[in-house]
Scaffold this motif. Structure first.
Motif, PDB file in Angstrom:
ATOM      1  N   ARG A  22       0.824  -1.212  -0.003  1.00 61.74           N
ATOM      2  CA  ARG A  22       0.104  -0.030   0.096  1.00 61.74           C
ATOM      3  C   ARG A  22       0.723   1.370  -0.136  1.00 61.74           C
ATOM      4  O   ARG A  22       0.491   2.319  -0.698  1.00 61.74           O
ATOM      5  CB  ARG A  22      -0.966  -0.055   1.162  1.00 61.74           C
ATOM      6  CG  ARG A  22      -1.794   1.343   1.485  1.00 61.74           C
ATOM      7  CD  ARG A  22      -2.715   1.488   0.363  1.00 61.74           C
ATOM      8  NE  ARG A  22      -3.387   3.010   0.709  1.00 61.74           N
ATOM      9  CZ  ARG A  22      -3.045   3.903   0.691  1.00 61.74           C
ATOM     10  NH1 ARG A  22      -1.736   4.185   0.292  1.00 61.74           N
ATOM     11  NH2 ARG A  22      -3.717   5.021   0.912  1.00 61.74           N
ATOM     12  N   PHE A  23       1.813   1.249   0.914  1.00 66.74           N
ATOM     13  CA  PHE A  23       2.573   2.572   0.893  1.00 66.74           C
ATOM     14  C   PHE A  23       4.224   2.318   0.318  1.00 66.74           C
ATOM     15  O   PHE A  23       4.869   3.417   0.258  1.00 66.74           O
ATOM     16  CB  PHE A  23       2.823   2.768   2.330  1.00 66.74           C
ATOM     17  CG  PHE A  23       1.568   3.108   2.955  1.00 66.74           C
ATOM     18  CD1 PHE A  23       0.991   4.340   2.781  1.00 66.74           C
ATOM     19  CD2 PHE A  23       1.169   2.235   3.787  1.00 66.74           C
ATOM     20  CE1 PHE A  23      -0.462   4.607   3.465  1.00 66.74           C
ATOM     21  CE2 PHE A  23      -0.135   2.602   4.573  1.00 66.74           C
ATOM     22  CZ  PHE A  23      -0.700   3.697   4.438  1.00 66.74           C
ATOM     23  N   GLY A  24       4.560   0.892  -0.086  1.00 63.90           N
ATOM     24  CA  GLY A  24       5.800   0.908  -0.908  1.00 63.90           C
ATOM     25  C   GLY A  24       6.755   1.196   0.237  1.00 63.90           C
ATOM     26  O   GLY A  24       8.070   1.680  -0.168  1.00 63.90           O
ATOM     27  N   SER A  25       6.711   0.890   1.745  1.00 67.99           N
ATOM     28  CA  SER A  25       7.543   1.495   2.737  1.00 67.99           C
ATOM     29  C   SER A  25       8.155   0.053   3.372  1.00 67.99           C
ATOM     30  O   SER A  25       7.091  -0.781   3.995  1.00 67.99           O
ATOM     31  CB  SER A  25       6.817   2.144   3.566  1.00 67.99           C
ATOM     32  OG  SER A  25       7.948   2.337   4.511  1.00 67.99           O
ATOM     33  N   LYS A  28      -7.255   7.352   0.028  1.00 65.80           N
ATOM     34  CA  LYS A  28      -6.237   7.105  -0.925  1.00 65.80           C
ATOM     35  C   LYS A  28      -5.051   8.382  -0.813  1.00 65.80           C
ATOM     36  O   LYS A  28      -3.964   8.274  -1.238  1.00 65.80           O
ATOM     37  CB  LYS A  28      -6.586   7.613  -2.534  1.00 65.80           C
ATOM     38  CG  LYS A  28      -7.741   6.545  -2.834  1.00 65.80           C
ATOM     39  CD  LYS A  28      -7.938   6.583  -4.236  1.00 65.80           C
ATOM     40  CE  LYS A  28      -8.759   7.667  -4.489  1.00 65.80           C
ATOM     41  NZ  LYS A  28      -8.880   8.292  -5.931  1.00 65.80           N
ATOM     42  N   ASN A  77      -0.137   9.028   2.454  1.00 64.74           N
ATOM     43  CA  ASN A  77       0.884   8.665   1.996  1.00 64.74           C
ATOM     44  C   ASN A  77       2.051   7.975   3.048  1.00 64.74           C
ATOM     45  O   ASN A  77       1.382   7.748   4.055  1.00 64.74           O
ATOM     46  CB  ASN A  77       1.627   9.686   1.032  1.00 64.74           C
ATOM     47  CG  ASN A  77       1.821  10.922   1.992  1.00 64.74           C
ATOM     48  OD1 ASN A  77       2.165  10.819   3.067  1.00 64.74           O
ATOM     49  ND2 ASN A  77       1.697  12.066   1.444  1.00 64.74           N
ATOM     50  N   GLU A  78       2.896   7.644   2.462  1.00 69.34           N
ATOM     51  CA  GLU A  78       4.127   6.945   3.303  1.00 69.34           C
ATOM     52  C   GLU A  78       4.320   7.803   4.619  1.00 69.34           C
ATOM     53  O   GLU A  78       4.568   7.239   5.551  1.00 69.34           O
ATOM     54  CB  GLU A  78       5.110   6.461   2.578  1.00 69.34           C
ATOM     55  CG  GLU A  78       6.176   5.283   3.189  1.00 69.34           C
ATOM     56  CD  GLU A  78       7.098   5.810   3.993  1.00 69.34           C
ATOM     57  OE1 GLU A  78       7.637   5.020   4.846  1.00 69.34           O
ATOM     58  OE2 GLU A  78       7.376   7.064   4.011  1.00 69.34           O
ATOM     59  N   SER A 113       0.158  13.770   5.819  1.00 73.67           N
ATOM     60  CA  SER A 113      -0.107  13.578   4.413  1.00 73.67           C
ATOM     61  C   SER A 113      -0.180  14.664   3.412  1.00 73.67           C
ATOM     62  O   SER A 113       0.009  14.725   2.237  1.00 73.67           O
ATOM     63  CB  SER A 113      -0.970  12.450   4.313  1.00 73.67           C
ATOM     64  OG  SER A 113      -0.638  11.188   5.029  1.00 73.67           O
ATOM     65  N   ILE A 129      -0.088   9.456  -3.286  1.00 76.78           N
ATOM     66  CA  ILE A 129       0.343   8.564  -4.010  1.00 76.78           C
ATOM     67  C   ILE A 129      -0.711   8.108  -5.188  1.00 76.78           C
ATOM     68  O   ILE A 129      -1.860   8.106  -5.253  1.00 76.78           O
ATOM     69  CB  ILE A 129       0.377   6.974  -3.193  1.00 76.78           C
ATOM     70  CG1 ILE A 129       1.025   7.375  -2.005  1.00 76.78           C
ATOM     71  CG2 ILE A 129       0.410   5.886  -3.875  1.00 76.78           C
ATOM     72  CD1 ILE A 129       1.127   5.914  -1.204  1.00 76.78           C
ATOM     73  N   HIS A 135      -0.827   3.117  -8.659  1.00 78.65           N
ATOM     74  CA  HIS A 135       0.026   2.184  -7.435  1.00 78.65           C
ATOM     75  C   HIS A 135      -0.871   1.488  -6.312  1.00 78.65           C
ATOM     76  O   HIS A 135      -0.837   0.788  -5.527  1.00 78.65           O
ATOM     77  CB  HIS A 135       0.803   3.082  -6.711  1.00 78.65           C
ATOM     78  CG  HIS A 135       1.854   3.551  -7.538  1.00 78.65           C
ATOM     79  ND1 HIS A 135       2.851   2.689  -8.348  1.00 78.65           N
ATOM     80  CD2 HIS A 135       2.304   4.946  -7.805  1.00 78.65           C
ATOM     81  CE1 HIS A 135       3.880   3.411  -8.898  1.00 78.65           C
ATOM     82  NE2 HIS A 135       3.407   4.830  -8.554  1.00 78.65           N
ATOM     83  N   LEU A 136      -2.419   1.825  -6.631  1.00 82.96           N
ATOM     84  CA  LEU A 136      -3.429   1.425  -5.378  1.00 82.96           C
ATOM     85  C   LEU A 136      -4.546   0.746  -6.156  1.00 82.96           C
ATOM     86  O   LEU A 136      -5.532   0.394  -5.241  1.00 82.96           O
ATOM     87  CB  LEU A 136      -3.876   2.968  -4.822  1.00 82.96           C
ATOM     88  CG  LEU A 136      -3.010   3.836  -4.278  1.00 82.96           C
ATOM     89  CD1 LEU A 136      -3.748   5.290  -3.522  1.00 82.96           C
ATOM     90  CD2 LEU A 136      -2.174   3.262  -3.307  1.00 82.96           C
ATOM     91  N   LEU A 176       4.370  -0.204  -5.681  1.00 87.02           N
ATOM     92  CA  LEU A 176       5.394   0.810  -5.429  1.00 87.02           C
ATOM     93  C   LEU A 176       6.759   0.258  -5.038  1.00 87.02           C
ATOM     94  O   LEU A 176       7.615   1.107  -5.179  1.00 87.02           O
ATOM     95  CB  LEU A 176       4.810   1.298  -4.092  1.00 87.02           C
ATOM     96  CG  LEU A 176       3.716   2.466  -4.355  1.00 87.02           C
ATOM     97  CD1 LEU A 176       2.979   2.786  -3.010  1.00 87.02           C
ATOM     98  CD2 LEU A 176       4.216   3.675  -4.897  1.00 87.02           C
TER      99      LEU A 176
END
Length: 727
Positions: free
Chosen positions: A131-134, A474, A477-478, A540, A546, A550-551, A568
């Motif tokens: 979800r966050f690419g983290s 949505k 963000n990260e 955010s 994002i 990507h979602l 992501l």
């Protein structure tokens, strides 16, 4: 009161014995434990050498197993002692906490789990990475999950279980707990989630039978519910003063609202704002971010199976009010001097505690009402509660560590390596828990259930806020998710640490000097959830959102999107090496017993790969593909594979098995015989799988969809009527 003083005050818990056990009780418990071990080891015949097989039971669970395993996993010894003890001291309001969880099940099963399914994950932190690419959010949340589960599941269950066994039967706490830990550990680290699920189904039956029998005995002796309502308010201890000290009346007199769920806002214990807002905040964590529950939902054969399993669990969750809370209140009626004691010397005499013996309410009822034999059944019930909670926690924590922390440290670890790591980590958890037994036997005994609620109230709201926003917003963000989570955790620790340092042991005010301790933990959890939500959203908005590409499939608003998602973390994806071909040469002599044991233990037995022959196989595969695409069922790949196996030729299987056995030095004749047996077993298993698929399809028919919807509606109706009746 410091920890050292606490240790001295509660050490005598381990010297208290209300009853004794005889050979009949011992025989019943022994037979039950052997049955548990047998069922757990039977699960070794299932696939346990892959991530999907070990952590998700190959996604092949039917609704009955899902519902009963959820009940067993989330109903431990803490409920038998904790719910009964709080019921004895304050009334039925604590039972409404269990009912609140049912509402959260619908949020989990109909909103969150489908999103997690689309993400294709085995653990919740994996969803956050997608979800966050983290990776930092994934690792941090994994550590928090492990900490919360270890403190509120493993240690609490072991402590309460040991307390029950010692108080009721004066058995050696260390030996009994060690036996239960070893039994639960053996089949958990060998069989994975499938072994835990099948044994939990047995545990659920044992827990229900044992608690129902005790409830019937208790209500028959007290004279029914109406007599309980009358006699409870006269259950006052005979001794309320010692020397110049006199206990406050509210510490020993029954609560006037004991038979009401919704109480005045100034109530000392469970007022209606605490129940509606504070307790719901804690329950919401289990409605969106509980790894144990989510893992069983993801392991279902299909969404209908998962939905029916959750509904079954909801019906079972209606029972603790009557099976645990009310028997605790009945125990106070029969034994007010022991269960409701307030004078330190009296409590020391009855249970070895400071000013509260409410935790002995359920054990006292067991040893006083039940005859020999039935007491052994109740001991089996408690053992079932302990083992089921431990196995679910062991498997979930192992999944969290292996898939999110170890895989982060070893990005290119093969699947074999991950499976071996998962099993060694379970052994580590087992050893750690054994070391903690002497410590947890003596600490936090009186208010252990409330301290479990305190820990969850201070640590889970930031995690709950993170998953709510990850699914429904949505815009988060990260950066907002990570720093908002950190901010919420810091605030939660500021409330939790002082409370644990200045432990409150009586119904009197807390001795914590910090103003934040004056806020009840339920009110605090509600405020912490709100602060966490606002901080994540606020941060955010100062950073770029994002992009939707990507979602897709990861958020509620994009759950039906047909566009392909661009990951992501595609540049940081943890690339796993292919499964290495484990061979005896890696571990010494090819004929050694060590090698055979190693393969059995870690599920690394060689697996035959079947080839598809032309002709009829092609037609069957095409027909299966067309049927599967038309219905859009989740079992597409499994059904297709079944058709391939059924169409495979006997010669292909013989060749594969013969080749593997020849490489290990066996004769062609032996390999041919093995191939014949292997073919028979494969064909039989494949037919069973296809029959299971047909049964799964049945639940998706319009008639069964109506049945599922009606069952859910009836469950919600019963909950509402129950709240109205006991309001």
């Amino acid at each position: 009161m410091g920890l050292a003083e606490t240790h001295d005050n509660f050490y005598n818990w381990s010297t208290m014995g209300l009853g004794t056990y005889n050979w009949k009780d011992t025989l019943i418990v022994t037979v039950y434990l052997f049955l548990v071990l047998y069922i757990g080891l039977r699960a070794l015949s299932r696939d346990r050498s892959t991530i999907k097989g070990f952590f998700l039971a190959d996604q092949n669970l039917v609704w009955g197993l899902i519902g009963t395993s959820l009940f067993a996993a989330n109903t431990g010894s803490s409920h038998f002692i904790g719910l009964a003890g709080i019921g004895a001291s304050s009334g039925i309001a604590i039972g409404a906490f269990e009912w609140n969880t049912v509402f959260m099940l619908f949020i989990l099963g109909w909103i969150f789990v489908p999103i997690y399914m689309k993400a294709g994950v085995a653990t919740l932190p994996e969803y956050l990475r997608k979800r966050f690419g983290s990776a930092r959010i994934q690792v941090l949340v994994s550590i928090l999950f492990i900490l919360i589960d270890f403190l509120t599941r493993i240690l609490v269950e072991v402590c309460y279980g040991a307390m029950f066994v010692k108080i009721a039967w004066d058995m050696d706490v260390y030996q009994v707990t060690l036996v239960l830990l070893v039994i639960s550990g053996i089949y958990t680290f060998t069989g994975g989630l499938a072994a835990a699920i099948y044994t939990e189904a047995l545990h659920a039956v044992a827990m229900l039978l044992g608690s129902i029998v005790l409830m019937v005995y208790a209500f028959r002796k007290v004279g029914g519910y109406k007599q309980l309502q009358h006699d409870y308010f006269y259950a006052i201890p005979g001794e309320t003063r010692e020397g110049n000290w006199t206990a406050q009346p509210e510490c020993y007199t029954p609560n006037p609202s004991a038979f009401h769920i919704f109480r005045g806002s100034i109530s000392r214990e469970f007022s209606w704002p605490k129940l509606i807002f504070g307790a719901t905040t804690v329950s919401l964590f289990y409605g969106c971010a509980d790894q144990v529950s989510v893992q069983r939902g993801l392991a279902g054969k299909s969404k209908p199976h998962m939905h029916v399993g959750f509904i079954l669990y909801g019906y079972l969750k209606l029972l603790p009010m009557f099976l645990m809370v009310m028997p605790g209140m009945i125990s106070r009626i029969f034994y007010p001097d022991q269960v409701a004691c307030v004078v330190p010397s009296e409590c020391q005499k009855y249970c070895g505690a400071q000013r509260s013996c409410s935790p002995i309410a359920y054990p006292k009822l067991v040893v006083s009402l039940l005859p020999t034999g039935l007491q052994g059944m109740m001991l089996s019930t408690v053992c079932a509660a302990i083992i089921s909670s431990l196995t679910s926690a062991f498997n979930s924590i192992s999944a969290l560590f292996t898939m999110n922390i170890y895989a982060w440290m070893r990005p290119k670890a093969s699947e074999n390596e991950l499976m071996i790591t998962a099993r060694f980590f379970i052994i580590t958890l087992l050893a750690t828990t054994i070391v903690w037994i002497p410590i947890i036997e003596t600490a936090f005994s009186e208010k252990l259930f409330e301290y479990m609620l305190l820990i969850r109230s201070c640590l889970t709201p930031p995690i709950t806020a993170l998953f709510i926003l990850a699914v429904f917003s949505k815009r988060v963000n990260e950066e907002g998710a990570f720093w908002g989570l950190i901010f919420g955790i810091i605030i939660g620790l500021c409330r939790l640490v002082p409370e644990l340092m200045f432990i409150r042991r009586t119904c009197e005010d807390s001795k914590c000097p910090m103003p934040i301790c004056r806020i009840h933990y339920f009110y605090f959890s509600m405020a912490l959830l709100l602060v966490s939500l606002l901080s994540m959203l606020g941060i955010s908005f100062f950073r770029a959102p994002i992009p939707d590409k990507h979602l897709h499939g990861l958020c509620w608003s994009l759950r039906k999107s047909q566009e392909k998602r661009v990951d992501l973390d595609r540049d940081r994806t943890w690339r796993r090496l292919p499964r290495f071909a484990a061979t005896p040469a890696m571990f010494g002599d090819s004929k050694s017993y060590f090698w055979e044991a190693f393969q059995l233990f870690f599920g690394l037995e060689p697996q035959v790969k079947y080839k598809v022959t032309p002709g009829k196989a092609t037609k069957e595969i095409k027909a299966t593909e067309g049927k599967t695409e038309a219905t859009g069922k989740r079992k597409h790949s499994d059904t297709l594979e079944d058709a391939k196996v059924l169409a495979s030729g006997e010669a292909s299987i013989k060749m594969e098995v013969s080749k593997e056995k020849m490489e290990q030095g066996d004769t062609p004749e032996g390999a041919d015989g093995l191939a014949q047996g292997k073919l028979s077993r494969v064909m039989k298993a494949t037919k069973e799988n296809m029959e299971d698929t047909k049964r799964t399809d049945m639940l998706e028919k319009p008639y069964w969809k109506k049945v599922i919807s009606s069952s859910g509606t009836i469950l919600i109706t019963l909950l509402i009527l129950g709240h109205m009746y006991f309001a």
